[in-house]
Design an enzyme around this catalytic site. Structure first.
Site, PDB file in Angstrom:
ATOM      1  N   CYS A  18       0.814  -1.229   0.000  1.00  0.00           N
ATOM      2  CA  CYS A  18       0.000   0.000   0.000  1.00  0.00           C
ATOM      3  C   CYS A  18       0.845   1.277   0.000  1.00  0.00           C
ATOM      4  CB  CYS A  18      -0.968   0.010   1.176  1.00  0.00           C
ATOM      5  SG  CYS A  18      -2.269  -1.232   0.993  1.00  0.00           S
ATOM      6  N   HIS A  77     -12.404  10.476  -7.946  1.00  0.00           N
ATOM      7  CA  HIS A  77     -11.429  10.412  -9.044  1.00  0.00           C
ATOM      8  C   HIS A  77     -10.268  11.396  -8.858  1.00  0.00           C
ATOM      9  CE1 HIS A  77     -14.518   7.936 -10.852  1.00  0.00           C
ATOM     10  NE2 HIS A  77     -13.569   7.482 -11.653  1.00  0.00           N
ATOM     11  N   GLU A 108     -12.550   0.494   2.235  1.00  0.00           N
ATOM     12  CA  GLU A 108     -11.581   0.478   1.134  1.00  0.00           C
ATOM     13  C   GLU A 108     -11.832  -0.734   0.243  1.00  0.00           C
ATOM     14  OE1 GLU A 108      -7.547   2.768   2.460  1.00  0.00           O
ATOM     15  OE2 GLU A 108      -7.507   0.601   2.415  1.00  0.00           O
TER      16      GLU A 108
END
Length: 126
Positions: free
Chosen positions: A23, A67, A113
């Site tokens: 990550c 986005h 997530e």
């Protein structure tokens, strides 16, 4: 005690700082955000909070993040864009925009997530 909850989704990318593992690399998520209001009393129409108003308040925050590369998005340009920090950020931003009614409070923000991993922010009660 009554609770009203809405969910909205958005997509964004990030890379965790000060983290060792995959990550730390550039990646993205299709986030699911759940916002809950709570209170003891309903209004004369029998509502704790209007779903439409709550959705508008949450959408105003989510639309700014959708986005986006979160590492460049304030406050995550300096604050690590972890799910925990993002949940608190969404909480604080929704709190600024949601119409306040006596006895009604923003209870929590839960941010997924993945389908199986989420972080929740709920303020401490003194």
């Amino acid at each position: 005690m009554f609770e009203v909850t809405i969910e909205q989704t958005f997509a964004a990318g990030h890379a965790l700082r000060n983290y060792r593992g995959k990550c730390e690399n550039v990646h993205g998520h299709n986030y699911r955000c759940q916002v809950t209001m709570a209170g003891d009393q309903l209004d004369p129409a029998g509502l704790l909070v209007d779903f439409v108003e709550l959705k508008k308040a949450v959408q105003s925050v989510i639309n700014r993040m959708d986005h986006q590369w979160l590492n460049d998005f304030p406050p995550f340009d300096s604050l690590n864009p972890s799910a925990e920090n993002m949940a608190k950020y969404i909480y604080d931003e929704v709190l600024k925009t949601i119409p306040q009614a006596p006895g009604v409070r923003l209870e929590s923000v839960r941010l997924w997530e993945t389908d199986t991993s989420y972080a929740t922010y709920r303020p401490s009660v003194a």
